[in-house]
Scaffold this motif. Structure first.
Motif, PDB file in Angstrom:
ATOM      1  N   SER A 217      -7.207  18.787  24.757  1.00  0.00           N
ATOM      2  CA  SER A 217      -7.910  18.626  23.469  1.00  0.00           C
ATOM      3  C   SER A 217      -7.939  19.939  22.682  1.00  0.00           C
ATOM      4  CB  SER A 217      -9.335  18.127  23.709  1.00  0.00           C
ATOM      5  OG  SER A 217      -9.328  16.885  24.380  1.00  0.00           O
ATOM      6  N   GLY A 218      -6.820  20.648  22.708  1.00  0.00           N
ATOM      7  CA  GLY A 218      -6.706  21.883  21.944  1.00  0.00           C
ATOM      8  C   GLY A 218      -7.159  23.130  22.668  1.00  0.00           C
ATOM      9  N   ASP A 219      -7.776  22.995  23.839  1.00  0.00           N
ATOM     10  CA  ASP A 219      -8.258  24.153  24.609  1.00  0.00           C
ATOM     11  C   ASP A 219      -7.347  24.411  25.804  1.00  0.00           C
ATOM     12  OD1 ASP A 219     -10.473  24.517  22.950  1.00  0.00           O
ATOM     13  OD2 ASP A 219     -11.695  23.123  24.126  1.00  0.00           O
ATOM     14  N   ILE A 223      -4.580  25.880  35.062  1.00  0.00           N
ATOM     15  CA  ILE A 223      -4.010  24.699  35.703  1.00  0.00           C
ATOM     16  C   ILE A 223      -4.758  24.322  36.970  1.00  0.00           C
ATOM     17  CG2 ILE A 223      -2.307  25.995  37.045  1.00  0.00           C
ATOM     18  CD1 ILE A 223      -1.867  22.500  35.412  1.00  0.00           C
ATOM     19  N   ASN A 224      -5.276  25.317  37.716  1.00  0.00           N
ATOM     20  CA  ASN A 224      -6.010  25.004  38.937  1.00  0.00           C
ATOM     21  C   ASN A 224      -7.296  24.237  38.654  1.00  0.00           C
ATOM     22  OD1 ASN A 224      -4.167  26.019  40.705  1.00  0.00           O
ATOM     23  ND2 ASN A 224      -5.194  27.973  40.999  1.00  0.00           N
ATOM     24  N   VAL A 225      -7.934  24.558  37.523  1.00  0.00           N
ATOM     25  CA  VAL A 225      -9.151  23.844  37.142  1.00  0.00           C
ATOM     26  C   VAL A 225      -8.821  22.394  36.798  1.00  0.00           C
ATOM     27  CG1 VAL A 225     -11.001  23.704  35.421  1.00  0.00           C
ATOM     28  CG2 VAL A 225     -10.339  25.926  36.350  1.00  0.00           C
ATOM     29  N   VAL A 226      -7.717  22.210  36.079  1.00  0.00           N
ATOM     30  CA  VAL A 226      -7.305  20.856  35.696  1.00  0.00           C
ATOM     31  C   VAL A 226      -6.909  20.055  36.940  1.00  0.00           C
ATOM     32  CG1 VAL A 226      -5.686  19.476  34.336  1.00  0.00           C
ATOM     33  CG2 VAL A 226      -6.546  21.650  33.434  1.00  0.00           C
ATOM     34  N   VAL A 260      -3.878  12.646  29.345  1.00  0.00           N
ATOM     35  CA  VAL A 260      -4.262  13.821  30.134  1.00  0.00           C
ATOM     36  C   VAL A 260      -5.694  14.230  29.823  1.00  0.00           C
ATOM     37  CG1 VAL A 260      -3.846  16.288  30.488  1.00  0.00           C
ATOM     38  CG2 VAL A 260      -1.919  14.701  30.465  1.00  0.00           C
ATOM     39  N   ALA A 261      -6.022  14.285  28.523  1.00  0.00           N
ATOM     40  CA  ALA A 261      -7.376  14.661  28.118  1.00  0.00           C
ATOM     41  C   ALA A 261      -8.395  13.629  28.586  1.00  0.00           C
ATOM     42  CB  ALA A 261      -7.439  14.825  26.602  1.00  0.00           C
ATOM     43  N   ALA A 262      -8.045  12.344  28.472  1.00  0.00           N
ATOM     44  CA  ALA A 262      -8.964  11.280  28.885  1.00  0.00           C
ATOM     45  C   ALA A 262      -9.223  11.333  30.386  1.00  0.00           C
ATOM     46  CB  ALA A 262      -8.393   9.926  28.488  1.00  0.00           C
ATOM     47  N   LEU A 263      -8.175  11.589  31.175  1.00  0.00           N
ATOM     48  CA  LEU A 263      -8.334  11.690  32.626  1.00  0.00           C
ATOM     49  C   LEU A 263      -9.172  12.918  32.995  1.00  0.00           C
ATOM     50  CD1 LEU A 263      -4.692  10.811  33.724  1.00  0.00           C
ATOM     51  CD2 LEU A 263      -6.727   9.459  34.236  1.00  0.00           C
TER      52      LEU A 263
END
Length: 287
Positions: A217-219, A223-226, A260-263
Motif C-alpha cells: 500500500s505504498g509503504d 521482507i522478513n516482516v512481510v 498482497v496488501a489484502a493478505l
C-alpha cells in the motif's frame, strides 16, 4: 466453577501461545505428545523475547533460557515429567540444548522447521539453526548460517533452505497446501478454484522472494516482516481476501499488489470487517 460467556470482541482480551498446526496435522508428529507440543509453543513465545534480551550468539542464532524449574511451574508438573518433555522435543529435533557449565542454565536453541518429504526427522540429530533468507533445521545439507536476525514479529516465519529456488517453492507449496486447507477451500468454493490458486501462488511468490523490501500500500516493508505476517495466514484469511475482492466496487489496476496488501493486512483487519457486516445486516433488518 461458573464462568461467564464471551460477548462481542471480548476474546481479544487474552494473550495466546502459538503452537504450529503442523505439529497436530502431520503424521510425522503424530507420536509427539500433546504436552510436548504445548511446551514447544511456550518455547516459541520465549523466542520472540530473545532479541529484546540480546540473546543472540556470535553466529546470529537466537537462543532462549528456560530452566527446568520454570517449565515445572508453567506446566504444573514434576521435574521428571519436565525433563521427559525436553528430551522428547530434542529427539524430534525441535530444540537443541547447549551446556554452559559453571552452574549456568542451558542455552536452548528452538528449531525453526518444515517437514521435508525427502528428509524425515531423525532422533538425536542436531543441525545448524538460525535465520537466513529461508531456513530449516530439518535440511540435511544445511550450509553455515547467515547472521540475519529475527524480528520479534518473525519468530516462526522463515522456513526452508533448499538446493534451488524450485525446490524451495515446492517445499513451501507442500507445507502451505496443507496448513491453509487449500483442498477444503476448493471444495467449499468450487466456482472460485482459479481465484484460490491465484492467491495461493501470490503467497508462494512472497515467501520465496529474495528482495530485501516489498511495497505494501505504498509503504516499503522489510521482507522478513512481510514473510512473518504471511506465515500467520490461515484459510479464513484467504476467504476474507476473496470476500473483500467481491465487495470491491472500484477497478483494481494491479491485482497482485492489491492481493498482497489484502493478505498482509488480513490478520489485523478481518475481525473488524466481519463485525461491520454483522452490524450492517442488523441495521437493515437482515438478521
Amino acid at each position: 466453577m461458573d464462568f461467564g460467556y464471551f460477548h462481542e470482541e471480548e476474546s481479544e482480551q487474552f494473550a495466546f501461545y502459538r503452537i504450529p498446526q503442523v505439529l497436530f496435522k502431520d503424521e510425522k508428529f503424530a507420536k509427539l505428545s500433546t504436552d510436548a507440543k504445548v511446551l514447544y509453543g511456550l518455547f516459541l513465545n520465549r523466542v520472540s523475547l530473545s532479541k529484546k534480551n540480546h540473546w543472540i550468539d556470535d553466529e546470529g542464532r537466537v537462543y532462549v533460557y528456560y530452566t527446568l524449574v520454570s517449565i515445572q511451574e508453567d506446566l504444573h508438573c514434576a521435574s521428571q515429567k519436565a525433563l521427559k518433555l525436553l528430551k522428547e522435543l530434542e529427539s524430534y529435533g525441535l530444540i537443541e540444548r547447549v551446556k554452559q557449565g559453571l552452574c549456568k542454565p542451558d542455552r536452548i536453541y528452538v528449531k525453526n522447521f518444515i517437514l521435508l518429504q525427502e528428509s524425515p526427522v531423525r532422533s538425536g540429530e542436531n543441525h545448524h539453526t538460525g535465520v537466513v533468507k529461508i531456513t530449516s533445521p530439518e535440511c540435511r545439507e544445511s550450509p553455515p548460517n547467515n547472521t540475519e536476525l529475527n524480528n520479534t514479529e518473525c519468530s516462526n516465519t522463515n522456513l526452508i533452505l533448499s538446493k534451488s529456488r524450485e525446490d524451495e517453492r515446492e517445499l513451501y507449496r507442500q507445507y502451505l497446501y496443507q496448513s491453509l486447507d487449500i483442498e477444503i477451500l476448493k471444495e467449499r468454493y468450487p466456482y472460485g478454484v482459479e481465484e484460490i490458486d491465484e492467491i495461493f501462488d501470490i503467497i508462494l511468490d512472497v515467501l520465496c522472494s529474495n528482495q530485501k523490501f516489498i511495497t505494501i500500500s505504498g509503504d516499503k516493508k522489510p521482507i522478513n516482516v512481510v514473510k512473518s505476517r504471511f506465515m500467520k495466514l490461515d484459510s479464513s484469511h484467504i476467504q476474507f481476501v476473496m470476500d473483500s475482492m467481491k465487495e470491491k466496487t472500484t477497478k483494481v489496476r494491479n491485482v497482485k499488489k492489491y492481493i498482497v496488501a489484502a493478505l498482509y493486512n488480513a490478520p489485523i483487519t478481518i475481525n473488524n470487517y466481519y463485525q461491520s457486516l454483522v452490524q450492517h445486516d442488523m441495521a437493515t433488518g437482515k438478521i
